[in-house]
Design a protein around this motif. Structure first.
Motif, PDB file in Angstrom:
ATOM      1  N   PHE A  30       0.825  -1.200   0.000  1.00  0.00           N
ATOM      2  CA  PHE A  30       0.000   0.000   0.000  1.00  0.00           C
ATOM      3  C   PHE A  30       0.864   1.256   0.000  1.00  0.00           C
ATOM      4  O   PHE A  30       2.074   1.204   0.254  1.00  0.00           O
ATOM      5  CB  PHE A  30      -0.932  -0.011   1.218  1.00  0.00           C
ATOM      6  CG  PHE A  30      -1.864  -1.193   1.198  1.00  0.00           C
ATOM      7  CD1 PHE A  30      -3.014  -1.178   0.425  1.00  0.00           C
ATOM      8  CD2 PHE A  30      -1.575  -2.345   1.927  1.00  0.00           C
ATOM      9  CE1 PHE A  30      -3.866  -2.275   0.384  1.00  0.00           C
ATOM     10  CE2 PHE A  30      -2.423  -3.438   1.900  1.00  0.00           C
ATOM     11  CZ  PHE A  30      -3.569  -3.410   1.117  1.00  0.00           C
ATOM     12  N   ASN A  31       0.239   2.392  -0.294  1.00  0.00           N
ATOM     13  CA  ASN A  31       0.964   3.667  -0.368  1.00  0.00           C
ATOM     14  C   ASN A  31       1.697   3.999   0.928  1.00  0.00           C
ATOM     15  O   ASN A  31       2.750   4.641   0.898  1.00  0.00           O
ATOM     16  CB  ASN A  31       0.009   4.816  -0.718  1.00  0.00           C
ATOM     17  CG  ASN A  31      -0.482   4.728  -2.142  1.00  0.00           C
ATOM     18  OD1 ASN A  31       0.185   4.162  -3.010  1.00  0.00           O
ATOM     19  ND2 ASN A  31      -1.661   5.281  -2.402  1.00  0.00           N
ATOM     20  N   ASP A  32       1.168   3.555   2.056  1.00  0.00           N
ATOM     21  CA  ASP A  32       1.811   3.865   3.339  1.00  0.00           C
ATOM     22  C   ASP A  32       2.976   2.924   3.651  1.00  0.00           C
ATOM     23  O   ASP A  32       3.586   3.004   4.712  1.00  0.00           O
ATOM     24  CB  ASP A  32       0.793   3.853   4.475  1.00  0.00           C
ATOM     25  CG  ASP A  32       0.215   2.473   4.764  1.00  0.00           C
ATOM     26  OD1 ASP A  32       0.624   1.487   4.113  1.00  0.00           O
ATOM     27  OD2 ASP A  32      -0.666   2.377   5.649  1.00  0.00           O
ATOM     28  N   GLY A  33       3.278   1.988   2.730  1.00  0.00           N
ATOM     29  CA  GLY A  33       4.392   1.066   2.924  1.00  0.00           C
ATOM     30  C   GLY A  33       3.994  -0.256   3.552  1.00  0.00           C
ATOM     31  O   GLY A  33       4.773  -1.211   3.535  1.00  0.00           O
ATOM     32  N   SER A  34       2.807  -0.336   4.117  1.00  0.00           N
ATOM     33  CA  SER A  34       2.356  -1.613   4.682  1.00  0.00           C
ATOM     34  C   SER A  34       2.023  -2.564   3.541  1.00  0.00           C
ATOM     35  O   SER A  34       1.766  -2.138   2.404  1.00  0.00           O
ATOM     36  CB  SER A  34       1.146  -1.403   5.605  1.00  0.00           C
ATOM     37  OG  SER A  34       0.043  -0.909   4.860  1.00  0.00           O
ATOM     38  N   LYS A  35       2.036  -3.849   3.836  1.00  0.00           N
ATOM     39  CA  LYS A  35       1.726  -4.819   2.784  1.00  0.00           C
ATOM     40  C   LYS A  35       1.139  -6.086   3.356  1.00  0.00           C
ATOM     41  O   LYS A  35       1.336  -6.412   4.522  1.00  0.00           O
ATOM     42  CB  LYS A  35       2.955  -5.133   1.934  1.00  0.00           C
ATOM     43  CG  LYS A  35       4.172  -5.619   2.677  1.00  0.00           C
ATOM     44  CD  LYS A  35       5.291  -5.919   1.686  1.00  0.00           C
ATOM     45  CE  LYS A  35       6.585  -5.301   2.142  1.00  0.00           C
ATOM     46  NZ  LYS A  35       7.703  -5.600   1.260  1.00  0.00           N
TER      47      LYS A  35
END
Length: 105
Positions: A33-38
């Protein structure tokens, strides 16, 4: 969406594909995701259509066949097509033109 995708070869997958004992058709998916979480990566070594998964795949294929017959043919005609199509001995003994005639509306 396609512009945001990145495809990367996994050399292990390629090796297993070329290995005659495995012939794996592996794929993996990671969603970031854009926030770096996956999400945790999902790996499928033998997809549903692979010959090693016939037991899993055939019932799904038959169900797909039934759904698509129902989109086009009346119930009685669906039953006739299914009866022949799902009985290998009957299907093999039937002349091709007679089988094709089952699909005429």
């Amino acid at each position: 969406m396609r512009a945001k995708m990145e495809c990367v070869e996994d050399p292990h997958f390629t090796k297993d594909y070329h290995d005659p004992e495995k012939r794996s058709i592996a794929n993996a998916l990671t969603v970031e995701f854009n926030d770096g979480s996956k999400f945790e990566e999902i790996v499928v070594e033998y997809p549903i259509g692979h010959k090693r998964r016939r037991e899993d795949g055939i019932p799904l294929l038959v169900e797909k066949f039934k759904v698509n017959l129902a989109r086009r043919f009346p119930a009685k005609q669906q039953e006739a097509i299914l009866a022949v199509s799902l009985d290998q001995a009957t299907l093999e003994a039937m002349p091709v033109n007679e089988y094709v005639d089952l699909y005429v509306i």
